[in-house]
Scaffold this motif. Structure first.
Motif, PDB file in Angstrom:
ATOM      1  N   LEU A  50      16.592  56.805  59.565  1.00 12.98           N
ATOM      2  CA  LEU A  50      18.048  56.752  59.645  1.00 12.98           C
ATOM      3  C   LEU A  50      18.526  55.445  60.258  1.00 12.98           C
ATOM      4  CD1 LEU A  50      18.701  60.432  60.820  1.00 12.98           C
ATOM      5  CD2 LEU A  50      18.713  59.505  58.487  1.00 12.98           C
ATOM      6  N   SER A  51      17.694  54.827  61.078  1.00 10.06           N
ATOM      7  CA  SER A  51      18.005  53.518  61.671  1.00 10.06           C
ATOM      8  C   SER A  51      16.740  52.673  61.640  1.00 10.06           C
ATOM      9  CB  SER A  51      18.514  53.676  63.109  1.00 10.06           C
ATOM     10  OG  SER A  51      17.553  54.356  63.907  1.00 10.06           O
ATOM     11  N   VAL A  52      16.932  51.378  61.465  1.00 12.47           N
ATOM     12  CA  VAL A  52      15.817  50.449  61.307  1.00 12.47           C
ATOM     13  C   VAL A  52      15.889  49.383  62.389  1.00 12.47           C
ATOM     14  CG1 VAL A  52      14.739  48.750  59.786  1.00 12.47           C
ATOM     15  CG2 VAL A  52      15.701  50.844  58.828  1.00 12.47           C
ATOM     16  N   THR A  53      14.739  49.031  62.948  1.00 15.32           N
ATOM     17  CA  THR A  53      14.670  47.993  63.966  1.00 15.32           C
ATOM     18  C   THR A  53      13.393  47.181  63.792  1.00 15.32           C
ATOM     19  OG1 THR A  53      14.631  47.570  66.348  1.00 15.32           O
ATOM     20  CG2 THR A  53      13.538  49.544  65.580  1.00 15.32           C
ATOM     21  N   LEU A  54      13.436  45.931  64.245  1.00 15.57           N
ATOM     22  CA  LEU A  54      12.263  45.065  64.222  1.00 15.57           C
ATOM     23  C   LEU A  54      11.651  44.905  65.612  1.00 15.57           C
ATOM     24  CD1 LEU A  54      13.497  42.220  61.822  1.00 15.57           C
ATOM     25  CD2 LEU A  54      12.001  44.148  61.277  1.00 15.57           C
ATOM     26  N   ASP A  55      12.133  45.708  66.556  1.00 15.19           N
ATOM     27  CA  ASP A  55      11.636  45.595  67.932  1.00 15.19           C
ATOM     28  C   ASP A  55      10.140  45.894  68.021  1.00 15.19           C
ATOM     29  OD1 ASP A  55      14.167  44.942  68.714  1.00 15.19           O
ATOM     30  OD2 ASP A  55      14.690  46.952  69.442  1.00 15.19           O
ATOM     31  N   ASN A  56       9.668  46.814  67.196  1.00 11.56           N
ATOM     32  CA  ASN A  56       8.243  47.147  67.245  1.00 11.56           C
ATOM     33  C   ASN A  56       7.373  45.965  66.819  1.00 11.56           C
ATOM     34  OD1 ASN A  56       8.797  49.831  68.019  1.00 11.56           O
ATOM     35  ND2 ASN A  56       9.091  50.436  65.884  1.00 11.56           N
ATOM     36  N   PHE A  57       7.828  45.219  65.821  1.00 13.12           N
ATOM     37  CA  PHE A  57       7.064  44.045  65.398  1.00 13.12           C
ATOM     38  C   PHE A  57       7.112  42.953  66.469  1.00 13.12           C
ATOM     39  CE2 PHE A  57       7.917  46.186  61.419  1.00 13.12           C
ATOM     40  CZ  PHE A  57       6.727  46.031  60.734  1.00 13.12           C
ATOM     41  N   VAL A  58       8.252  42.814  67.114  1.00 14.72           N
ATOM     42  CA  VAL A  58       8.347  41.851  68.216  1.00 14.72           C
ATOM     43  C   VAL A  58       7.403  42.244  69.344  1.00 14.72           C
ATOM     44  CG1 VAL A  58       9.877  40.868  69.958  1.00 14.72           C
ATOM     45  CG2 VAL A  58      10.716  41.243  67.631  1.00 14.72           C
ATOM     46  N   SER A  59       7.356  43.543  69.656  1.00 15.00           N
ATOM     47  CA  SER A  59       6.449  44.031  70.700  1.00 15.00           C
ATOM     48  C   SER A  59       4.990  43.805  70.329  1.00 15.00           C
ATOM     49  CB  SER A  59       6.702  45.517  70.950  1.00 15.00           C
ATOM     50  OG  SER A  59       5.772  46.056  71.854  1.00 15.00           O
ATOM     51  N   ALA A  60       4.664  44.005  69.048  1.00 15.93           N
ATOM     52  CA  ALA A  60       3.288  43.806  68.605  1.00 15.93           C
ATOM     53  C   ALA A  60       2.888  42.338  68.685  1.00 15.93           C
ATOM     54  CB  ALA A  60       3.116  44.330  67.180  1.00 15.93           C
ATOM     55  N   LYS A 233      -3.049  51.295  73.596  1.00 17.62           N
ATOM     56  CA  LYS A 233      -3.210  52.563  74.314  1.00 17.62           C
ATOM     57  C   LYS A 233      -3.740  52.268  75.703  1.00 17.62           C
ATOM     58  CE  LYS A 233      -5.321  57.143  73.982  1.00 17.62           C
ATOM     59  NZ  LYS A 233      -6.180  58.043  73.186  1.00 17.62           N
ATOM     60  N   THR A 234      -2.948  52.587  76.709  1.00 23.45           N
ATOM     61  CA  THR A 234      -3.311  52.317  78.099  1.00 23.45           C
ATOM     62  C   THR A 234      -3.249  53.611  78.900  1.00 23.45           C
ATOM     63  OG1 THR A 234      -1.026  51.831  78.776  1.00 23.45           O
ATOM     64  CG2 THR A 234      -2.330  50.004  77.873  1.00 23.45           C
ATOM     65  N   VAL A 235      -3.552  53.500  80.168  1.00 24.17           N
ATOM     66  CA  VAL A 235      -3.488  54.677  81.045  1.00 24.17           C
ATOM     67  C   VAL A 235      -2.054  55.155  81.230  1.00 24.17           C
ATOM     68  CG1 VAL A 235      -5.612  54.114  82.282  1.00 24.17           C
ATOM     69  CG2 VAL A 235      -3.435  53.139  83.060  1.00 24.17           C
ATOM     70  N   PHE A 236      -1.088  54.309  80.923  1.00 21.25           N
ATOM     71  CA  PHE A 236       0.323  54.678  81.078  1.00 21.25           C
ATOM     72  C   PHE A 236       0.890  55.309  79.816  1.00 21.25           C
ATOM     73  CE2 PHE A 236      -0.497  50.972  83.808  1.00 21.25           C
ATOM     74  CZ  PHE A 236      -0.196  51.520  85.044  1.00 21.25           C
ATOM     75  N   GLY A 237       0.104  55.374  78.759  1.00 23.33           N
ATOM     76  CA  GLY A 237       0.583  55.972  77.514  1.00 23.33           C
ATOM     77  C   GLY A 237       0.278  55.078  76.325  1.00 23.33           C
ATOM     78  N   THR A 238       0.788  55.474  75.176  1.00 23.48           N
ATOM     79  CA  THR A 238       0.567  54.737  73.934  1.00 23.48           C
ATOM     80  C   THR A 238       1.885  54.231  73.394  1.00 23.48           C
ATOM     81  OG1 THR A 238      -1.336  56.137  73.403  1.00 23.48           O
ATOM     82  CG2 THR A 238      -0.364  54.862  71.603  1.00 23.48           C
ATOM     83  N   ASP A 239       1.913  52.950  73.075  1.00 25.05           N
ATOM     84  CA  ASP A 239       3.092  52.352  72.454  1.00 25.05           C
ATOM     85  C   ASP A 239       3.016  52.625  70.957  1.00 25.05           C
ATOM     86  OD1 ASP A 239       5.230  50.876  71.627  1.00 25.05           O
ATOM     87  OD2 ASP A 239       4.403  48.913  72.186  1.00 25.05           O
ATOM     88  N   TRP A 240       3.553  53.770  70.522  1.00 30.77           N
ATOM     89  CA  TRP A 240       3.413  54.180  69.129  1.00 30.77           C
ATOM     90  C   TRP A 240       4.130  53.239  68.187  1.00 30.77           C
ATOM     91  CZ3 TRP A 240      -0.382  57.220  68.246  1.00 30.77           C
ATOM     92  CH2 TRP A 240      -0.753  58.185  69.183  1.00 30.77           C
ATOM     93  N   GLY A 241       5.304  52.788  68.558  1.00 31.92           N
ATOM     94  CA  GLY A 241       6.021  51.850  67.704  1.00 31.92           C
ATOM     95  C   GLY A 241       5.267  50.542  67.558  1.00 31.92           C
ATOM     96  N   GLY A 242       4.738  50.040  68.673  1.00 29.56           N
ATOM     97  CA  GLY A 242       3.988  48.790  68.636  1.00 29.56           C
ATOM     98  C   GLY A 242       2.711  48.915  67.830  1.00 29.56           C
ATOM     99  N   ILE A 243       2.001  50.040  67.981  1.00 32.16           N
ATOM    100  CA  ILE A 243       0.731  50.198  67.261  1.00 32.16           C
ATOM    101  C   ILE A 243       0.964  50.407  65.769  1.00 32.16           C
ATOM    102  CG2 ILE A 243       0.440  52.705  67.428  1.00 32.16           C
ATOM    103  CD1 ILE A 243      -2.466  52.182  68.188  1.00 32.16           C
ATOM    104  N   MET A 244       2.078  51.036  65.394  1.00 24.84           N
ATOM    105  CA  MET A 244       2.392  51.167  63.979  1.00 24.84           C
ATOM    106  C   MET A 244       2.729  49.811  63.368  1.00 24.84           C
ATOM    107  SD  MET A 244       1.945  54.236  62.956  1.00 24.84           S
ATOM    108  CE  MET A 244       1.718  55.885  63.627  1.00 24.84           C
ATOM    109  N   ALA A 245       3.533  49.036  64.076  1.00 20.01           N
ATOM    110  CA  ALA A 245       3.857  47.698  63.589  1.00 20.01           C
ATOM    111  C   ALA A 245       2.619  46.810  63.546  1.00 20.01           C
ATOM    112  CB  ALA A 245       4.926  47.068  64.483  1.00 20.01           C
ATOM    113  N   ALA A 246       1.765  46.928  64.562  1.00 15.55           N
ATOM    114  CA  ALA A 246       0.519  46.148  64.578  1.00 15.55           C
ATOM    115  C   ALA A 246      -0.399  46.559  63.437  1.00 15.55           C
ATOM    116  CB  ALA A 246      -0.188  46.337  65.919  1.00 15.55           C
ATOM    117  N   SER A 247      -0.406  47.838  63.088  1.00 17.47           N
ATOM    118  CA  SER A 247      -1.234  48.302  61.979  1.00 17.47           C
ATOM    119  C   SER A 247      -0.748  47.736  60.648  1.00 17.47           C
ATOM    120  CB  SER A 247      -1.237  49.830  61.918  1.00 17.47           C
ATOM    121  OG  SER A 247      -1.778  50.387  63.106  1.00 17.47           O
TER     122      SER A 247
END
Length: 276
Positions: A50-60, A233-247
């Motif tokens: 419903l909404s699109v962002t490029l923040d995940n790619f920037v994070s990756a 994936k760290t001890v503080f959690g997983t950055d799902w948006g970042g890992i999807m963009a990185a994939s």
């Protein structure tokens, strides 16, 4: 036997369903890469974002080591593919054309090496690289990936060489070509589809390998992209948006490589017949 219209429709429907099942995980990865964080963690499964962002790619891309790991992956993968193709062609041609003592035994060894799981070779490879002083060096990964992809390359290219009529080589030699000239002008161009198929397999195998890259490379600046993906994936959690963009970024080089070599499938199948 001709199929009825109903049978064709049923088969096409099954084919579409199977294709959708296989393509859906990739589609979900791509769409998730463009979703904001709150949408990723939502319980609503939106097939269309419903909404699109490029923040995940920037994070990756801001994740440390992307460029270094990408360079390392390209070096060891392309190097292994090139070495595997050269050695595979040089081994496949005599195995397909010549008859010599021990040929069947050698083919059996090639098949056994292809069937052996990569994990079973881990300790022998580690000890070998340790004795050679190649641990924590990119050439060690290149040699490992070369050894892993070579058996399949030899076995597959041997089948392609056997599929090329020997009469074409004989005709070239009658026209004045030597054996090497006939191989270069007739066999090698006709091996285009085989070279493409084996190079894609070798590229994907080496590109996706994780275990050897993780253990053999102790310094983070010498590791490859599969290891880099695990840093999300760290001890503080997983950055799902970042890992999807990185994939998605991780899959692009393999896609580009396939698009570059797939043109040779048709041209390689006809070029050799026009030479000689």
């Amino acid at each position: 036997m001709n199929k009825t219209r109903g049978q064709r429709i049923a088969l096409n429907t099954i084919g579409v369903v199977v294709a959708v099942l296989f393509a859906f995980p990739t589609y979900w990865m791509i769409t998730s890469a463009f979703k904001p964080s709150n949408a990723l963690l939502s319980l609503d499964y939106d097939l269309v974002p419903l909404s699109v962002t490029l923040d995940n790619f920037v994070s990756a891309l801001e994740q440390p080591g992307f460029t270094v790991h990408l360079t390392n992956s390209l070096i060891v993968t392309l190097g292994a593919v090139a070495c595997s193709l050269v050695a595979g062609v040089l081994a496949a041609f005599p195995l397909a054309r010549l008859r010599f003592r021990g040929r069947k035994g050698f083919l059996l060894l090639v098949l056994i090496a292809q069937m052996a799981p990569m994990e079973a070779l881990f300790i022998p490879m580690f000890l070998l690289m340790q004795d050679a002083g190649l641990l924590n060096q990119l050439p060690s990964l290149l040699l490992v990936y070369f050894a892993i992809t070579l058996p399949f390359t030899v076995w597959a290219l041997r089948g392609f060489v056997q599929g090329i009529p020997y009469e074409l080589e004989e005709a070239a030699m009658v026209d004045g070509c030597g054996r090497f000239g006939a191989f270069r002008k007739v066999v090698l161009p006709l091996l285009g589809p085989g070279l493409v198929a084996t190079s894609v397999f070798a590229f994907i195998t080496a590109w996706n390998e994780f275990l050897y890259a993780l253990v053999f490379m102790r310094d983070s600046d010498k590791q490859t992209l599969p290891v880099w993906l695990s840093t999300f994936k760290t001890v503080f959690g997983t950055d799902w948006g970042g890992i999807m963009a990185a994939s998605v970024l991780y899959a692009l080089p393999a896609l580009i490589f396939f698009l570059l070599v797939q043109r040779k499938l048709v041209s390689g199948a006809t070029a050799g017949a026009l030479k000689g």
